[in-house]
Structure formats: structure tokens, C-alpha cells
Design a protein around this motif. Structure first.
Motif, mmCIF file in Angstrom:
data_model
loop_
_atom_site.group_PDB
_atom_site.id
_atom_site.type_symbol
_atom_site.label_atom_id
_atom_site.label_comp_id
_atom_site.label_asym_id
_atom_site.label_seq_id
_atom_site.Cartn_x
_atom_site.Cartn_y
_atom_site.Cartn_z
ATOM 1 N N SER A 34 -0.592 1.364 -21.045
ATOM 2 C CA SER A 34 0.285 1.570 -22.201
ATOM 3 C C SER A 34 1.751 1.412 -21.813
ATOM 4 O O SER A 34 2.533 0.752 -22.517
ATOM 5 C CB SER A 34 0.045 2.963 -22.797
ATOM 6 N N ILE A 35 2.128 2.001 -20.684
ATOM 7 C CA ILE A 35 3.515 1.873 -20.217
ATOM 8 C C ILE A 35 3.821 0.425 -19.858
ATOM 9 O O ILE A 35 4.863 -0.130 -20.227
ATOM 10 C CB ILE A 35 3.755 2.782 -18.999
ATOM 11 N N ASN A 36 2.890 -0.216 -19.147
ATOM 12 C CA ASN A 36 3.112 -1.609 -18.748
ATOM 13 C C ASN A 36 3.173 -2.542 -19.949
ATOM 14 O O ASN A 36 4.001 -3.458 -20.007
ATOM 15 C CB ASN A 36 1.999 -2.073 -17.808
ATOM 16 N N GLU A 91 0.512 1.459 -30.526
ATOM 17 C CA GLU A 91 -0.617 0.530 -30.665
ATOM 18 C C GLU A 91 -1.616 0.727 -29.528
ATOM 19 O O GLU A 91 -2.837 0.735 -29.754
ATOM 20 C CB GLU A 91 -0.115 -0.909 -30.683
ATOM 21 N N CYS A 92 -1.116 0.865 -28.313
ATOM 22 C CA CYS A 92 -1.995 1.071 -27.153
ATOM 23 C C CYS A 92 -2.818 2.346 -27.311
ATOM 24 O O CYS A 92 -4.032 2.369 -27.035
ATOM 25 C CB CYS A 92 -1.173 1.153 -25.867
ATOM 26 N N MET A 93 -2.160 3.419 -27.755
ATOM 27 C CA MET A 93 -2.855 4.687 -27.934
ATOM 28 C C MET A 93 -3.923 4.587 -29.012
ATOM 29 O O MET A 93 -5.006 5.171 -28.880
ATOM 30 C CB MET A 93 -1.841 5.775 -28.282
ATOM 31 N N ASP A 127 1.625 14.834 -21.477
ATOM 32 C CA ASP A 127 0.699 14.240 -22.427
ATOM 33 C C ASP A 127 1.460 13.178 -23.218
ATOM 34 O O ASP A 127 2.269 13.495 -24.091
ATOM 35 C CB ASP A 127 0.153 15.319 -23.363
ATOM 36 N N MET A 128 1.194 11.905 -22.896
ATOM 37 C CA MET A 128 1.927 10.805 -23.527
ATOM 38 C C MET A 128 1.733 10.769 -25.031
ATOM 39 O O MET A 128 2.652 10.463 -25.788
ATOM 40 C CB MET A 128 1.481 9.466 -22.933
#
Length: 348
Positions: free
Chosen positions: A200-202, A235-237, A254-255
Motif C-alpha cells: 500500500s505504501i509502495n 484503494e489498496c486497503m 494501524d494504517m
């Protein structure tokens, strides 16, 4: 215990140098860059720790793949740090050099374990989500662009019982000794959650770094790119949730609670906190940007593109990820110039 870091570019050189610095010296750094190999062997690895304002010179042992294959060395653990698109070819060549009970631990971005397991078998496949960045400066010299205290790795087995988790954490704990961080490496039974947290970060920051030419800190600071990064994270989550994946904690946070808010207040909070969340990695520049600048195709399809692919499979819309992939490929093909003006392609 014989260990190899296969793909000792910037990230691999940092990992190998800190293993040696922490006291684990039976590790070989393998890279096709002959000048890098020569400099590492003659002068050692120079690690410029940009976030901490220090520089470390560490003796290491390095070889080219051809030298490795001629020597016939057999390894108990191989940390795979090459580009994903070459996994099949590289692992097929490495297989004779992996001990009977040896394992491959991939630190590549995205979800690379499947391609590793297809060659070496699931029982010998492990993965590690890494949270630090590095860039290549010159032969024998690389920059660590994250603060040392922000460095971490979380590892686990891929469709196996994880019996080698303890061995891998024991090895990587030497990096923790080198940087003075006891909790540098953690074992997990939720490898997919750790992978998706890092992915998600990348997906958010690496793609936007390529598009803009900016550091992660600059992407998190500027208004348009900050909104786009948060949109991509959401979107990733959503894709991960649709696949039944619970994201692992990132640096104890917790992202989803901190950055995934969908209410007006939640989005405002995420917008305010994002630059602080990225503070320790603010100087990080995507390795994909370096690839594009050097005329090579980057791995956007294995990062942000993977989120789009999984979204299509699961019926989750990912318009920001889709647009990021489109623009990055456009830059590769000479249709667009790198710069923050590319953020005008987004409606956020």
C-alpha cells in the motif's frame, strides 16, 4: 550457516553491510555490477546514512553471479533482492546452489512469493516486508535514505509451517545490533498482511515518486500529491479487505485507522497526519524512478499495477492506481516528462 544476498544493489548492500557490522560475517553479496563488486571487495561498503548524518565503512565480501556459479558455493539462506520480472531465470540458476534444506527469502516489493515458490517450492519460500529505502551513489557506495531507527523487517513463511522463521530472524537480528534497534526484525504468521501493508505504501508513494521526481517527503507535503497518495492508499486497503486480508501494523500503527478514514473528519485527519507518518522516510526516492531515469523499464506493474489487477479480480474499482500505472508507462515511453505537473492528470 552460509547466507547470500542475491541482488546486492543499494538495498542489498545496506542489508549485507549491516549484517557484517552487527557481527554476522558469513554472508556473500552477489550483483552483476562488476565495478560495484570490485569496490566492495577492495574498499568495503560505504553506507551514507542520510537520515542520521553519519557514514559507515564496512568490510564485505562480494561476487558476480558468474563467480558464484564457478565456485559452486551452496547456501542455507538466500535473500532475493533482484527485480521480480527475472525471478524464474535467476532462481532456476540458483537452485543448484541452495542447500537441501535451504530457503529463499524474498524481500522484493509486491506479492513475489508465488513466483519464487513456482521454482523452489512453497516449503522453501519465505518473504520479508522491508521498511527502509536506499539509493546507489557509485561503485561501493550507497545511501540509506531512511533513518536507522525507522528500519524494520517483518518475515514469514509462504504456504508452509514457517519452521525457518526463527533461523531468519536470528540472522537478521544482527542488523538490529548494528543499528541499535532490538525490534528490527519480527516474525509473523500474517505474511500477506505485512505484504499488503508495505504494498500500500509502495503503490502510493513509489508510483508518485516516478511521476513527480519527488522524494516521499515531497509527495506527502504537496497538496495534490498528498491527496492522490491518500486516495491510492484507500484503494489498496479496499482491495486487501475484499481479499480477506488484515493489514499488519506499520511501525506500530494501524494504517487503516490512521490513514484510511472515509468520513470527512477521517480524511481530514489523514491529510494532516500523512507528512508526519512519512517523516522518517522523507528522503526516500523510489528505485523505480532511478530505473526510468536510466532508461530502464521499472516495476510499476508489480506494485501499483498489481493493486489494479487484484482490484479487477475482486470487483473493486482502483481508478487512481490505474491512472498512476498509465502515466508511469507514458513516462517510460516518452509521452510525458517527469514533474509535479503530472498531478494535474488526477481528480482528487
Amino acid at each position: 550457516m552460509r547466507v547470500a544476498i542475491y541482488g546486492a544493489g543499494a538495498m542489498g548492500t545496506v542489508l549485507g553491510a549491516f549484517l557484517n557490522l552487527g557481527g554476522f560475517t558469513d554472508v556473500d553479496l552477489i550483483t552483476r555490477n562488476e565495478a560495484h563488486v570490485q569496490a566492495l571487495n577492495e574498499r568495503g561498503a560505504t553506507i551514507v546514512c542520510e537520515g542520521d548524518g553519519v557514514e559507515k565503512l564496512v568490510p564485505v565480501r562480494a561476487f558476480t553471479p558468474d563467480e558464484l556459479f564457478k565456485m559452486g558455493t551452496v547456501y542455507d539462506v538466500v535473500f532475493l533482492m533482484t527485480k521480480q520480472r527475472f525471478n524464474g531465470e535467476i532462481l532456476s540458476a540458483l537452485l543448484p546452489h541452495l542447500a537441501k534444506d535451504g530457503v529463499v527469502c524474498t524481500t522484493q516489493n509486491g506479492l513475489p512469493e508465488k513466483s519464487v515458490a513456482e521454482v523452489v517450492g512453497a516449503e522453501r519460500t519465505y518473504g520479508a516486508a522491508t521498511s527502509f529505502g536506499a539509493t546507489y551513489i557509485s561503485a561501493g557506495k550507497v545511501a540509506l535514505t531512511s533513518e536507522m531507527q525507522a528500519m524494520s523487517m517483518e518475515l514469514g513463511g509462504y504456504k508452509n509451517d514457517g519452521r525457518k522463521n526463527g533461523v531468519l530472524t536470528d540472522i537478521l537480528a544482527y542488523v538490529g545490533k548494528a543499528i541499535g534497534k532490538e525490534g528490527f526484525v519480527k516474525s509473523t504468521d500474517n505474511l500477506l498482511g505485512a505484504r499488503w501493508a508495505k504494498l500500500s505504501i509502495n503503490a502510493a508513494f513509489s508510483g508518485l515518486s516516478v511521476m513527480t521526481g519527488g522524494t516521499f517527503g515531497e509527495v506527502a507535503k504537496k497538496k495534490k500529491s498528498r491527496k492522490a497518495a491518500l486516495g491510492i492508499l484507500r484503494e489498496c486497503m479496499s482491495v486487501a479487505k475484499a481479499d480477506g486480508v488484515k493489514l499488519a501494523l506499520m511501525q506500530g500503527h494501524d494504517m487503516e485507522k490512521m490513514l484510511g478514514g472515509k468520513t470527512r473528519f477521517g480524511r481530514l485527519f489523514a491529510y494532516m497526519v500523512l507528512p508526519f507518518a512519512m517523516k522518517r522516510h522523507k528522503k526516500l526516492v523510489s528505485g523505480m524512478l532511478k530505473d526510468v531515469e536510466n532508461g530502464r523499464r521499472c516495476e510499476i506493474d508489480f506494485v501499483t499495477g498489481l493493486v489494479s489487477e487484484e482490484g479487477r479480480r475482486l470487483g473493486v474499482a482502483t481508478p487512481l492506481c490505474d491512472r498512476t500505472v498509465e502515466i508511469v508507462h507514458g513516462i517510460e515511453n516518452g509521452l510525458y516528462e517527469i514533474g509535479f505537473a503530472n498531478m494535474d492528470f488526477f481528480e482528487v
